[in-house]
Design a protein around this motif. Structure first.
Motif, PDB file in Angstrom:
ATOM      1  N   MET A  66       0.867  -1.188   0.128  1.00 35.90           N
ATOM      2  CA  MET A  66       0.115  -0.071   0.064  1.00 35.90           C
ATOM      3  C   MET A  66       0.967   1.156   0.065  1.00 35.90           C
ATOM      4  N   ARG A  67       0.289   2.330  -0.705  1.00 36.79           N
ATOM      5  CA  ARG A  67       1.053   3.211  -0.820  1.00 36.79           C
ATOM      6  C   ARG A  67      -0.075   4.599  -0.282  1.00 36.79           C
ATOM      7  N   TRP A  68       0.537   5.472   0.564  1.00 43.32           N
ATOM      8  CA  TRP A  68      -0.438   6.535   1.083  1.00 43.32           C
ATOM      9  C   TRP A  68      -0.670   7.735  -0.065  1.00 43.32           C
ATOM     10  N   TYR A  75      -4.442   4.611   2.385  1.00 41.93           N
ATOM     11  CA  TYR A  75      -3.716   3.834   1.677  1.00 41.93           C
ATOM     12  C   TYR A  75      -4.211   3.259   0.608  1.00 41.93           C
ATOM     13  N   HIS A 479       2.251   3.278  11.117  1.00 44.07           N
ATOM     14  CA  HIS A 479       1.834   3.125   9.630  1.00 44.07           C
ATOM     15  C   HIS A 479       0.963   4.243   9.529  1.00 44.07           C
ATOM     16  N   TYR A 487       4.762   3.999   2.509  1.00 47.54           N
ATOM     17  CA  TYR A 487       4.471   2.453   1.958  1.00 47.54           C
ATOM     18  C   TYR A 487       4.485   1.643   3.061  1.00 47.54           C
TER      19      TYR A 487
END
Length: 747
Positions: A66-68, A75, A479, A487
């Motif tokens: 996942m990417r913000w 995400y 996170h 990430y």
């Protein structure tokens, strides 16, 4: 191998090697809950920041990289290769000294070796890890004292000792599997002498779930034969008291003419001292020629005379005041010690997470050296580690200290020039983030923002990082607070089958008792999208590095080739690694100190005399209302992972915001049991540090002390509140005040 604590696995384990911690950690990892695409699509990170830590991890296993996304504050899924390429681009654009590569304690030896190599080829020695926050005091103190960076004990020492000194470690909460070894020792008649501020049930008695008779009848095994409730921070004084009793009894024997040994010219200040004379008389009656092992001291040690003079000099009244123990208690412990032939010294983070952590460990060694209790069967130092491979990661190069790594071999094997500057410890990483000097943080596991001190300031500064990369199995606080580019890279757990090009792979770990063990996963992976930790590191390395010759692809295809590389790098430690990794009981790590070979500067085991009994704090003119706080774990957590809100050992249900206080202190300070209070740090007045909404709970611990749970109490701890040499945060000793909620402290 268990994903919980680092306790050793015997060659012949119990038929049902059950441990509550291990069971919880296993079920936590193989849960059927999933933090999947749908979950992240439904929640912004701003919302998730408000969730309790328990609820974040309760969502289950992460399933996709996942990417913000800044526009949606969520995400979003990303392709693995795209993630690696952007991470690589960002890292290449940064000076290596502005990138920190953090490691928690569960990654395998194979993973840790690859990770440190990736960091060093990139050009960084910033390799802080969780051991900076727990046993770094051990890693600094033991090399100075005995020339070993880890404890010297192995499991067979529990079978060969006749006495165990058990210091500042709660076995029931932190390492329940050790209870089997303690129970077996007690059944042989071994005396266990415990020093701990709280009366902990696991250190008092044990009902073994593998003994039907005990389970059916409730009949338990008493653990501690002597239990001394030392004050928070009073360990040096308590151990000095034991040493003083031993030394002065030996002096009295000499003065009486019973012994004609050399090297103890002084006699007690008061030869008529009743306690000392009685101790010496009892030894003489038992036909003991001396109390101390003078042959061992003369042949193997240095610094005895200075240490003995310091012990003689301390006044008993001062030792009693600082330790919280009576003179009679310290002399009784000394008598038990003197009448034992093989004494095992076991200690935990109650000694190491301390502003005088290194000197605490020195004192444990000093006590052992007085009677030659290092380097013989049953007589060694056992430093109980936490995470299941936190010790092993250091063994294969996870360290900020380049002098501890064979850089010349790495340079030859992989054709690059390793950096030689000293990197960041965890505390120094925090300072770099707070000062805006760090730009990227790559984390191999862990929950960094919950594990560190200075919580509030660190969470605010964390958002200024350019890049945060988290390799993880579950969602946590570190996170949902993130950098500009963030990430989360989900990995396989150790319990899961790790299928690579050459078939299912095995990994290896090192236990607390210095044995390497193989481990094979058996569970179906939580998601087909997961990569193994080695595969993730290799992916980042290929996308980032422009130098070095490393067979990343071959290593990922076959982990045995990583172990071959580890053996090439550390040939004496990992001889025939692949051939022996599943040997029953594990592969013993060579430790010269176990053979009384002292790899120190002077070739001796060293008595190192602490410069004081207790640290000096700036508390202001009035300090009568100050209590000394230590943080604790409940039996429903492991490190920063909170499984639930029940601490049945201490009678706490439904909450973790409690502060344990002695009944007399509650009354003296004008509070009542069950009252809501705030805790306020009593040092460093420039910045108020406070945690709110804690409930007072009367508890059996020494006056002047209090305890609260970790990490809930972490915001109280200043970043500079640590051991000066090891830089280990002092989570076991902090001056605090209790104030009614919403009321400013009076001082």
């Amino acid at each position: 191998m268990c994903v919980s604590c680092a306790w050793g696995k015997p060659a012949k384990p119990h038929p049902l090697e059950f441990c509550e911690n291990g069971a919880k950690a296993t079920s936590w990892e193989v849960t059927n809950r999933r933090a999947d695409r749908a979950f992240f699509a439904a929640h912004t990170l701003t919302e998730l920041e408000t969730w309790p830590d328990h609820d974040l991890e309760e969502q289950g296993r992460l399933t996709h990289p996942m990417r913000w996304d800044a526009e949606t504050d969520k995400y979003v899924p990303v392709n693995w290769q795209d993630a690696f390429e952007e991470i690589g681009r960002e890292l290449r654009a940064m000076p290596p000294e502005k990138v920190d590569f953090y490691t928690s304690g569960r990654a395998s030896l194979e993973t840790a070796y690859m990770y440190q190599l990736f960091a060093r080829i990139f050009g960084s020695n910033h390799l802080p890890d969780s051991s900076n926050m727990c046993h770094e005091s051990t890693s600094v103190a033991l090399p100075e004292s005995i020339g070993a960076s880890i404890g010297t004990a192995i499991l067979s020492d529990f079978q060969n000792c006749d006495c165990i000194f058990y210091l500042a470690q709660n076995v029931g909460t932190s390492s329940p599997r050790m209870l089997h070894d303690l129970q077996d020792a007690v059944s042989r008649g071994v005396k266990i002498v415990t020093f701990n501020p709280l009366h902990e049930p696991g250190l008092q008695h044990f009902v073994n779930p593998q003994m039907p008779g005990q389970m059916l009848t409730g009949k338990d095994t008493p653990i501690s034969s002597e239990y001394y409730q030392v004050k928070n921070g009073g360990d040096i004084a308590a151990l000095f008291g034991v040493c003083k009793a031993l030394i002065e009894a030996d002096d009295a024997l000499k003065a009486s003419g019973t012994s004609k040994v050399a090297g103890t010219d002084a006699i007690p200040d008061d030869p008529s001292d009743a306690g000392t004379v009685a101790f010496a008389a009892a030894m003489a009656a038992a036909d003991k020629k001396h109390v101390l092992d003078h042959d061992f001291i003369r042949q193997h040690t240095a610094g005895f005379e200075e240490f003995a003079a310091a012990a003689r000099k301390y006044d008993w009244a001062e030792l009693e005041r600082v330790s919280g123990l009576t003179r009679a208690q310290m002399q009784q412990a000394a008598s038990t010690y003197a009448n034992s032939n093989a004494v095992l010294m076991v200690y935990g983070m109650g000694l190491t997470q301390h502003v005088m952590g290194v000197q605490n460990v020195h004192m444990v060694v000093n006590l052992a050296l007085l009677r030659g209790n290092i380097g013989k069967p049953g007589a060694n130092i056992c430093a109980v580690r936490g995470h299941s491979n936190v010790q092993g990661q250091r063994t294969v190069g996870i360290t900020e200290k380049p002098g501890l790594v064979p850089l010349d071999k790495l340079a030859t094997l992989y054709q690059f020039q390793p950096p030689e500057w000293i990197g960041h410890t965890t505390v120094e990483t925090c300072k770099a983030i707070l000062q805006g000097e760090a730009r990227a943080f790559v984390s191999l596991g862990g929950n960094f923002l919950r594990a560190i001190p200075e919580t509030v300031a660190m969470e605010n500064a964390w958002r200024n990082l350019r890049l945060t990369v988290q390799i993880a199995t579950k969602l946590n606080r570190s996170h949902v607070i993130h950098g500009e580019i963030a990430y989360v890279l989900p990995c396989l757990g150790r319990i899961e089958i790790d299928e690579q090009a050459t078939g299912p792979q095995a990994v290896s770990v090192e236990s607390s008792v210095a044995h390497f063990h193989g481990s094979r996963g058996r569970a179906k992976p939580a998601s087909p999208e997961l990569l193994s930790e080695p595969a993730i590191i290799a992916g980042m390395a290929r996308a980032t590095l422009t130098k070095g010759v490393v067979p990343w692809d071959r290593w990922v295809d076959d982990y045995s080739t990583i172990r071959d590389a580890i053996e090439q790098t550390y040939p004496e430690t990992f001889k025939d690694f692949n051939k022996r990794m599943f040997h029953p009981g594990g592969i013993p790590r060579p430790l010269p100190a176990r053979e009384r070979k002292w790899v120190t500067r002077n070739g001796k085991a060293n008595f190192i005399t602490p410069d004081r009994l207790f640290p000096e704090f700036s508390l202001g003119a009035q300090s009568d209302d100050v209590l000394h706080l230590a943080t604790l774990r409940s039996n429903d957590q492991f490190n920063t992972t909170i499984y639930g809100f029940s601490d049945r050992y201490r009678g706490v249900e439904g909450t973790r915001r409690v502060v344990f206080v002695n009944t007399a202190d509650i009354a003296r300070l004008g509070f009542s049991n069950g009252e809501a209070v705030d805790l306020v740090t009593a040092i460093d007045p420039e910045t108020e540090r406070r945690v709110s909404g804690f409930t007072i709970m009367a508890y059996d611990l020494p006056e002047g002390c209090c305890c609260a749970y970790y990490p809930e109490a972490n915001p109280l701890f200043p970043l500079d509140h640590h051991d000066t040499k090891a830089k280990t945060p002092s989570y076991k000793l902090l001056p605090v005040r209790l104030v009614r909620s919403g009321v400013a402290p009076a001082h």
